[in-house]
Every structure is written in structure tokens, then in C-alpha cells.
Design a protein around this motif. Structure first.
Motif, PDB file in Angstrom:
ATOM      1  N   GLY A 157       0.823  -1.198   0.000  1.00 29.41           N
ATOM      2  CA  GLY A 157       0.000   0.000   0.000  1.00 29.41           C
ATOM      3  C   GLY A 157       0.854   1.243   0.000  1.00 29.41           C
ATOM      4  O   GLY A 157       2.080   1.173  -0.152  1.00 29.41           O
ATOM      5  N   ILE A 158       0.183   2.365   0.198  1.00 26.27           N
ATOM      6  CA  ILE A 158       0.856   3.653   0.063  1.00 26.27           C
ATOM      7  C   ILE A 158       1.750   3.951   1.265  1.00 26.27           C
ATOM      8  O   ILE A 158       2.865   4.445   1.121  1.00 26.27           O
ATOM      9  N   CYS A 159       1.281   3.653   2.467  1.00 26.28           N
ATOM     10  CA  CYS A 159       2.055   4.045   3.653  1.00 26.28           C
ATOM     11  C   CYS A 159       3.183   3.073   3.970  1.00 26.28           C
ATOM     12  O   CYS A 159       3.932   3.275   4.930  1.00 26.28           O
ATOM     13  N   CYS A 160       3.311   2.015   3.152  1.00 28.62           N
ATOM     14  CA  CYS A 160       4.304   0.973   3.452  1.00 28.62           C
ATOM     15  C   CYS A 160       5.728   1.476   3.348  1.00 28.62           C
ATOM     16  O   CYS A 160       6.632   0.882   3.941  1.00 28.62           O
ATOM     17  N   VAL A 161       5.935   2.556   2.605  1.00 26.10           N
ATOM     18  CA  VAL A 161       7.282   3.098   2.466  1.00 26.10           C
ATOM     19  C   VAL A 161       7.853   3.453   3.832  1.00 26.10           C
ATOM     20  O   VAL A 161       9.050   3.338   4.075  1.00 26.10           O
ATOM     21  N   LYS A 162       6.990   3.842   4.754  1.00 25.65           N
ATOM     22  CA  LYS A 162       7.451   4.136   6.113  1.00 25.65           C
ATOM     23  C   LYS A 162       7.035   3.056   7.108  1.00 25.65           C
ATOM     24  O   LYS A 162       7.773   2.767   8.046  1.00 25.65           O
ATOM     25  N   TYR A 163       5.854   2.479   6.907  1.00 23.97           N
ATOM     26  CA  TYR A 163       5.276   1.634   7.956  1.00 23.97           C
ATOM     27  C   TYR A 163       5.249   0.133   7.652  1.00 23.97           C
ATOM     28  O   TYR A 163       4.747  -0.634   8.449  1.00 23.97           O
ATOM     29  N   GLY A 164       5.804  -0.278   6.516  1.00 23.34           N
ATOM     30  CA  GLY A 164       5.901  -1.709   6.250  1.00 23.34           C
ATOM     31  C   GLY A 164       4.636  -2.296   5.657  1.00 23.34           C
ATOM     32  O   GLY A 164       3.607  -1.620   5.520  1.00 23.34           O
ATOM     33  N   VAL A 165       4.711  -3.575   5.311  1.00 21.29           N
ATOM     34  CA  VAL A 165       3.645  -4.264   4.600  1.00 21.29           C
ATOM     35  C   VAL A 165       2.873  -5.175   5.555  1.00 21.29           C
ATOM     36  O   VAL A 165       3.140  -5.222   6.757  1.00 21.29           O
ATOM     37  N   VAL A 252      15.440  11.102   4.395  1.00 21.26           N
ATOM     38  CA  VAL A 252      14.039  11.358   4.743  1.00 21.26           C
ATOM     39  C   VAL A 252      13.222  10.105   4.407  1.00 21.26           C
ATOM     40  O   VAL A 252      13.376   9.546   3.323  1.00 21.26           O
ATOM     41  N   ILE A 253      12.401   9.652   5.342  1.00 18.90           N
ATOM     42  CA  ILE A 253      11.467   8.562   5.033  1.00 18.90           C
ATOM     43  C   ILE A 253      10.061   9.135   5.082  1.00 18.90           C
ATOM     44  O   ILE A 253       9.485   9.301   6.160  1.00 18.90           O
ATOM     45  N   PRO A 254       9.505   9.487   3.910  1.00 23.20           N
ATOM     46  CA  PRO A 254       8.150  10.044   3.899  1.00 23.20           C
ATOM     47  C   PRO A 254       7.134   8.960   4.256  1.00 23.20           C
ATOM     48  O   PRO A 254       7.449   7.765   4.197  1.00 23.20           O
ATOM     49  N   SER A 255       5.934   9.373   4.645  1.00 24.32           N
ATOM     50  CA  SER A 255       4.886   8.395   4.944  1.00 24.32           C
ATOM     51  C   SER A 255       4.126   7.995   3.685  1.00 24.32           C
ATOM     52  O   SER A 255       3.308   7.079   3.725  1.00 24.32           O
ATOM     53  N   VAL A 298      10.724  18.759   8.045  1.00 26.68           N
ATOM     54  CA  VAL A 298      10.875  17.666   7.079  1.00 26.68           C
ATOM     55  C   VAL A 298      10.107  17.998   5.801  1.00 26.68           C
ATOM     56  O   VAL A 298      10.615  17.813   4.683  1.00 26.68           O
ATOM     57  N   ALA A 299       8.887  18.524   5.953  1.00 24.53           N
ATOM     58  CA  ALA A 299       8.090  18.889   4.772  1.00 24.53           C
ATOM     59  C   ALA A 299       8.817  19.944   3.940  1.00 24.53           C
ATOM     60  O   ALA A 299       8.874  19.856   2.703  1.00 24.53           O
TER      61      ALA A 299
ATOM     62  N   PRO B 221      18.013   5.673   8.188  1.00 29.50           N
ATOM     63  CA  PRO B 221      18.889   6.846   8.310  1.00 29.50           C
ATOM     64  C   PRO B 221      19.335   6.980   9.769  1.00 29.50           C
ATOM     65  O   PRO B 221      18.566   6.725  10.689  1.00 29.50           O
ATOM     66  N   LEU B 222      20.583   7.382   9.961  1.00 35.36           N
ATOM     67  CA  LEU B 222      21.102   7.529  11.324  1.00 35.36           C
ATOM     68  C   LEU B 222      20.546   8.787  11.982  1.00 35.36           C
ATOM     69  O   LEU B 222      20.311   8.824  13.189  1.00 35.36           O
ATOM     70  N   GLY B 223      20.335   9.805  11.189  1.00 37.55           N
ATOM     71  CA  GLY B 223      19.921  11.092  11.738  1.00 37.55           C
ATOM     72  C   GLY B 223      18.421  11.209  11.938  1.00 37.55           C
ATOM     73  O   GLY B 223      17.660  10.267  11.729  1.00 37.55           O
ATOM     74  N   GLY B 224      18.007  12.374  12.364  1.00 33.86           N
ATOM     75  CA  GLY B 224      16.581  12.641  12.491  1.00 33.86           C
ATOM     76  C   GLY B 224      16.017  12.248  13.834  1.00 33.86           C
ATOM     77  O   GLY B 224      14.816  12.397  14.083  1.00 33.86           O
ATOM     78  N   ARG B 225      16.872  11.691  14.716  1.00 28.40           N
ATOM     79  CA  ARG B 225      16.395  11.321  16.045  1.00 28.40           C
ATOM     80  C   ARG B 225      17.143  12.134  17.101  1.00 28.40           C
ATOM     81  O   ARG B 225      18.287  12.502  16.911  1.00 28.40           O
ATOM     82  N   GLU B 226      16.467  12.405  18.186  1.00 27.73           N
ATOM     83  CA  GLU B 226      17.097  13.097  19.318  1.00 27.73           C
ATOM     84  C   GLU B 226      16.740  12.335  20.579  1.00 27.73           C
ATOM     85  O   GLU B 226      15.570  12.298  20.970  1.00 27.73           O
TER      86      GLU B 226
END
Lengths: 464, 464
Positions: A157-165, A252-255, A298-299, B221-226
Motif C-alpha cells: 500500500g501507500i504508507c508501506c514506504v514508512k510503515y511496512g507491509v 528522509v522517510i516520507p509516509s 521535514v516537509a 537513516p542515522l539522523g533525524g532522532r534526538e
């Protein structure tokens, strides 16, 4: 021991002793409605009977009958599959799980839900959202596909790029095995390392190793996210691909990170008169969901990356209805294209960095085979859906479409990709899957299949 | 066809024709060093020989030899396992992968690394960190354990409560099968649904289905966290457990949520004289890693939840050395306890909401069996490590420790838990695993094992 093939009437008579008559479809026209999923380009047969199971016991009884009668069993959810995994076989029974729609348990404190296989993805999402929880996997079919089907194909699905399948959310399941035994696999704890991961083996196995009747799913908190959309228009697909690579390289890992090409944009605009821009060869649609100032940062960085990659325009939105408007072309692309003729849906996945090259090759393939190909893509995953369209009734175009399909699969492999990202192998991807896996690994599949289904009655000939 | 058992000398002579003599350990004292992993409480035997493999070809040659000679093969990384998965068997060869320490590929744009099985977890972490990438799974042994061993046991760690376990990062692998064939499983793309998930089947299979020689891992990515730490002291273990449940119910997913009990705190303090507080029966250590204002808000909410749950004190820190100081008791707990005598390490995982009840039952078990039990826990996952300590040489105490071990496993099962959260079944958890899985599911394991290893030479008798 070979068994004489049974006719539909004697099968129906036998099944009436197993299930209620209102759970049995024996009329040929009704059986034809269950003869294939959404991959009618692949082979299918009229099943001897269709059973509308209401429990794991029903499924087990049908499997035991099939084993004794020498019939195969094809499990089916909503029939929205795109690879033919649920297409009926010769001498087969279709077991539909569409009536198994109960949510058996929702444990809010544990963030775990147990749902029967026939629960519609969106119904599950809404049920858990009412308790402040979120089930992320969101295949395009989420309004009509079942959780059982999602599990059988390991839907994305669409959100899998960040949240997995789907696989990433299945903790356990109830499965009917090939001898009719009902077993529970997996766990409901957050972690577990007890025995082989048979749950993961079942996910994506397309009903060939067992029939999943309920699943235990991990959920996430619904809150804590703030959606922001960033949408760029590009003068070429490749430029959009470059932006995808730049976003990845920036860490960057977009949602969501979706590409919609010119063909899709036009088809949507001609259908819905949305006034979409006509100068763009591709639109890249991103969302990020970090809350607060970090989300805004990030945006902004995604917008800069798109601009630097040569975007003609970049729009941003944070209000839900504005995000909805910006993503409308993505949501309507598939139905808009289906209006133009039968769609042969590809589902390749290439390394992210190969997305621009793969997009270029798809364009070349369309030209070389004289077919219309529109592309939507989960670009952030490298998961591309070239949609090959043949005019209704044009058999020559349909043949060329199939050639183009095979060439795209070959190109995907040449770029280090896999032949199916999220739709499953079913029947359509069998030749590509066999080449990708190689003889020895196909042999491992065959050995495992024979170990768990020695008679070969569960959806034989699919998945590998 | 049964084969006469070979003696160590003839095995060594045969192996010298397969590998260089500096890859072979035949001296009994050296072989004894490879006779067991860190679970010396479980059975082990002196292996007939130890081969220090340097390639998949070496492993394949040894497996082929073993198959012909009727010997079993026990694969081994650094030997840091805690369940006996790498303990040598009678008539076995140990294949150590400790020399296979190359990082074969690091693709920064794809966020993918390919590492040989013998790469130490921390070496991998540092290598990818140098390129701005992060490999999350962080077992307590990360400074000394290998990636191959992590994969064989599906190792977890502290950050898994938010970022998942080893399985969640393994995209593909090279595996030597039971007949010596070398195959590649999985993929290197972000998504994939081609064939059965044999990669997931291999993860956690403890060398019983194949020997993993390299793995393809997904990176973040290593960054983006605090990082921000929030540490609460509690007057009882149960109160700390209530805070864990409250944090979960609030929809917060910390990047670490660990409990250290009084016994651990005292052992650490007596060893290192850190001046730890003596009024706390348990310390709850959390980190959150959202950046910016949202991170500060999440940290504040965790502190409030701890206070509301009755914390005696709550400390917060954002500076790395302050966080390090607050987490020191957690990091030093295991070595501090090992000073007190042989430690029998439990690894149960219960539903998060059952953590307080399970902690109470562990205390009761310690009293009932007159043993010393200290507990550290990945509390946010429900993954508890009661550490049962018997004084050196006290055989009666050792017997009571084993009884306590079994009772804890039973209690875990009664509360809906699983007998191993992240250490694997090995030998120590075999009885519990068999009860948890049930006869039919153990039968599925046996069938799959027989399908992929028909001679039963790969680490037989482990894992299920």
C-alpha cells in the motif's frame, strides 16, 4: 491414488451433507462469479462448487472432503487480487471466506486485534480507529479487499514506504491445514522466537500451504502523527525519479511517496474535469507525518529537494481536505484508466535508485510493443505499477500487452528488482518468479509444499 | 544408511583434504572451547572437529562431507547464545563463521548492507554509521555477537520496542543447504512478494534448515532522532510495571523501556560503587527519540505517567553522557550478576499488560524454590529476563534453579506469553517450546525440517 473426476452435481450433493445449503453455490452462473479474481487475463476455470464458509470448522470440513475426493481447494476473500492467486482451477472447489467478518477481539492495551479472514481492510481500520489505534497497511483495494486476502498476498500500500507491509503486522493466525487440521501459529506478544516463523511462511503463500481463517494483528497508536503533503509537478518522469532518489539520499522517510504519470493525470482529468495541469509529465506526491516543528522542517526539506530536482511547481498542504485534493489524481488513477479498456496491472519492485531507469525502459517498451502504458508507482519503495491498457475486444493489442508485460518483468530483473512487490505471484507472475528464484529455490518451495500439503490440493500451481 | 561413527582423528584427516590446516581445530582442548555457547547449563559434547570457515564454499564442502559421513553440523558465530543453540552434539562438526567478517557491500542510496555472517553486530553498526546509516537491532551482546548468530536466533535488543527485531531488517541471505547447495534467498528491494518468505523461515531457525553465510540487511537513516532519557525509581516492581502499562495505554512508543530490579541495582552498586539509590525496588528506564518540540513533549508525558504511577523520583536527561549515566545500571547488570555465580538466563515474553503479574510470580518463584532471581526486562515489549543465580559449585542450588526456570516458563504460558522472546529455543527452551507449539505444529516443524534436511544433519534436536 487417482480419483475419478466428480461432476458438479455429485460434488454439490456431497457438500450439502457438510454445510447448510445457503452456504453452497452450485448454479453455474453463480460459480462463474467465483471463477477468477481481478486477474481475468490469467487462466481460470469454473469451480465445481463454491462454499461460503462461516467458520474454520467449515473450511476444515471442505478441505477434508476435497482431500478424499481428489479435488483442489482455492481459498478466496473478496476476489480483488491482481495476479490470479484466487483464480479457480480445473476440478476445484472455491472456499470463500467473505462471510467470516467478525472482529473476534480488540485488546486496546496490548494494541492487538484478532480478526476473521473475511473482514474488509477498511472495516478493520475503522473498528480499531474507534479505539485510538491504527492498522497501517493500506492497499489501494482497502475499501473492498479482505484481511485474509491481504495476508495471502502480503499486500502493501501507500504508507508501506514508512510503515511496512502486511507481513510486518501479522503476529499469529489460525490456519486450516491440508488434512483439515486447525492450528494456531505465532503469538500475541510483542516479541517471540519460539520455533520456526511459520506465520511469516504463511503470509504471502497464497493459500497453497494452508487456509488462514483468522489473524492476530499488531496495531499502532492512531495519534501522534500530523500529515503534511508536498506535491511536485515535473516535466519528465525521470526528473520525478531523480527527486525520489534525492529524498532517499537525504535520509528522509516520507509516509507516502507516489508517482502518477501524464497518462494517468489525463485519464483522471478527462473523467472528472478536475482542471489538472497539462504541462506535467509526472506528479510526485509525498506526505510526511512527523508532528510539530520537526514535521514542518521535514516537509520543507522535501519541497526543497523537489525544487532542486527540477520541479515545475511544488504545492504544500497540511489541512486534510487540501491533502485529499492533492492526492485525488492518485486515488482516481486506476478507475480512470479502467474506463479506457481492460488493464493488465504490473507490480514490479526495483531498487529505489533504479526507478528513473526503469521508468525510461517502461516508456521504451510501450513504444516498441505499440501499447498504452500508464504508470503509478509507490516510488519511495521502488514499487512500480505500469498499467498496460488494451482496447476492449482487440485481441492483437492484448497479445502485444502480454509481450510488454513480460519485457517489463525482464527489465525489472535486469535492474536487480523482484517480479512482484505486493500483488503476489498468483498465475500472472509464475514464469518471472521461477526465473527469479532459480531452480534450486523453486525446489525448496516444492519440498515445503509437499511437506505441508502432500496431496497437493491447496491452490496447486500458484505462487512459485 | 547408517554409517559407523568416525573418530576425531579420521575426521580431521578427511577435513584436511577440504580446508587448509589452519582452518581446522583438532586438538581436544581447542575443540572444547567450541563445545558450547553461553548456555553451559544445557547439554553439550566435544565436537569431532571445528572448521573455521572462510567462505560459503568452505561451509558447503564441510556440509557435503558431513552428509556423506553421517555426522551432524553445528554452525556457530561468536558463541554468545544463551539457549544452547550452538552447543555441539555427539558426532558433530562445529563450523565457526567467525572468520567471515567482510562487509561485502554497503549501498548508501538504497540503505542496504550485505555482510558476511561473522561480522560483529557493533562492527556493522559502526561501518554503516560512518555513512550516515543505522542498523537498529541491539542485543545486549552487540559488542561481541555476530550478525549470523543474531539472524539464527532472531535476536532482539533494547531498541526493538520501537524499531523491531533482527527479522524486521533481513531482506535476503546466502544459505548453504543440507546437501551443500549454496542458494540466495530474498531480495534487496524495499518490498517483495515473490514466492514463500524463505528468508523469514531461515531467521530464527538456529542453523537447523541451512547455514546462513551472508545477509542483506535493511538500514535506516542515522539522523533525524534526538534521544531523551526519562528514568523513574519505584518502591516496587509492580509499580514500575503499572507505569509500563500506562505508557503503553497512552499511545507512546518509547525507543527503550527497560526495568532493572533491586537485586541488579545492588549488584551493580557493590561492584562499581556508583552510589545508586538504595530505596528503589525497581528502576524504569525510558528513552524517546522524536526530534524537536514533539520529542520534548513526549518525554514530558512519559515523566508525568511515571509520576502518576507512583515513582519515588523521576530524572530526565538529553545530553548523551547523562543518558549514558542513567542507563549504566542497565548496561552493567548482567556482568555484575555473573560475578555472583553462574547465571541461568530466562527469556520469556508476556503481553505488556501481564508484566506486573509476571514480575510478582517471579518473586514468588524465587521464594518458593529458594533461589536468587534478579530481573532485567525489555518491559515495553513484555520481554523479561529473570536471571537465576546459583552459587558456584552448589549443585543443589543449581537443581533448584532449573526448577524455578521451568516454573517461570509455565507461568509465562499461563499468562498468554511465549517461552522465548529473543534468545531462541536452542536446548534450554525445548520442553516449553514443545508445550507451547503443540503436537501438530511441532509436526509441521518436523515436516519442514525433513523436507529441507532429509538426513537430519543440520543442528538436529534444536529449535523445536
Amino acid at each position: 491414488m487417482p480419483v475419478d473426476p466428480l461432476d458438479a452435481e455429485s460434488v454439490a450433493a456431497a457438500l450439502r451433507r457438510i454445510v447448510r445449503s445457503d452456504q453452497l453455490l452450485s448454479d453455474p452462473a453463480l460459480r462463474d462469479e467465483y471463477a477468477h479474481d481481478d486477474a481475468e487475463w490469467a487462466d481460470f476455470h469454473r469451480p465445481l462448487a463454491v462454499v461460503l464458509a462461516e467458520s474454520a470448522d467449515d473450511v476444515a470440513a471442505v478441505v477434508r472432503f476435497a482431500a478424499g475426493a481428489g479435488l483442489s481447494v482455492v481459498a478466496r476473500g473478496a476476489g480483488t487480487g491482481l495476479s490470479g492467486g484466487a483464480n479457480a482451477l480445473a476440478n476445484s472447489l472455491v472456499v470463500s471466506l467473505e462471510r467470516m467478518t467478525r472482529i473476534l477481539e480488540l485488546d486496546v492495551a496490548e494494541r492487538v486485534v484478532v480478526a476473521e479472514a473475511g473482514v474488509i481492510n477498511d472495516d478493520l481500520r475503522q473498528a480499531v480507529a474507534a479505539e485510538g489505534l491504527w492498522y497501517p497497511p493500506d492497499p489501494a483495494s482497502y475499501r473492498i479487499s479482505t484481511i485474509g486476502g491481504n495476508v495471502a498476498t502480503n499486500a502493501g500500500g501507500i504508507c508501506c514506504v514508512k510503515y511496512g507491509v502486511t507481513r510486518d503486522y501479522v503476529l499469529g493466525m489460525t490456519v486450516v491445514l491440508a488434512d483439515g487440521a486447525i492450528v494456531h501459529l505465532g503469538r500475541r506478544t510483542a516479541k517471540g522466537a519460539t520455533g520456526y516463523d511459520l506465520t511469516a511462511l504463511m503470509v504471502g503463500s497464497e493459500g497453497t500451504l494452508g487456509i488462514v481463517t483468522d489473524v492476530t494483528l499488531k496495531l499502532l497508536p492512531l495519534g501522534g502523527r500530523e500529515d503534511r503533503a508536498i506535491v511536485g509537478s515535473f516535466s519528465s518522469l525521470e526528473a520525478a525519479g531523480v527527486a525520489v532518489a534525492a529524498i532517499g539520499a537525504a535520509g528522509v522517510i516520507p509516509s507516502a511517496l507516489e508517482i502518477v504519470d501524464e497518462m494517468c493525470l489525463r485519464a483522471v482529468d478527462e473523467w472528472q474535469s478536475l482542471g489538472l495541469p497539462h504541462d506535467a509529465a509526472a506528479v510526485l506526491l509525498a506526505t510526511v507525518d512527523e508532528p510539530g516543528d520537526s514535521g514542518a522542517a521535514v516537509a520543507a526539506s522535501v519541497a526543497v529537494l523537489m525544487t532542486d530536482a527540477g520541479a515545475l511547481r511544488v504545492e504544500q498542504a497540511a489541512a486534510p481536505d487540501e491533502i485529499e485534493r492533492l492526492f485525488l489524481a492518485r486515488r482516481l488513477a486506476y478507475p480512470a484508466l479502467e474506463r479506457l479498456g481492460p488493464v493488465l496491472t504490473e507490480d514490479i519492485c526495483v531498487p529505489r535508485s533504479a526507478v528513473p531507469e526503469m521508468l525510461a525502459r517502461i516508456r521504451d517498451t510501450a513504444a516498441a510493443h505499440d501499447v498504452v502504458i500508464a504508470t503509478i508507482a509507490h516510488a519511495g519503495d521502488g514499487n512500480l505499477h505500469p498499467l498496460i491498457i488494451a482496447p476492449e475486444g482487440d485481441e492483437a493489442a492484448k497479445a502485444r500487452a502480454k509481450e510488454a508485460f513480460d519485457r517489463i518483468v525482464d527489465d525489472c530483473r535486469a535492474l536487480g528488482g523482484t517480479v512482484t512487490g505486493e500483488h503476489g505471484v498468483g498465475l500472472l507472475k509464475l514464469p518471472g518468479a521461477r526465473r527469479e528464484l532459480g531452480e534450486r529455490v523453486v525446489g525448496m518451495h516444492r519440498d515445503i509444499k509437499a511437506a505441508l500439503d502432500p496431496l497437493g490440493i491447496l491452490n496447486p500451481g500458484k505462487a512459485f
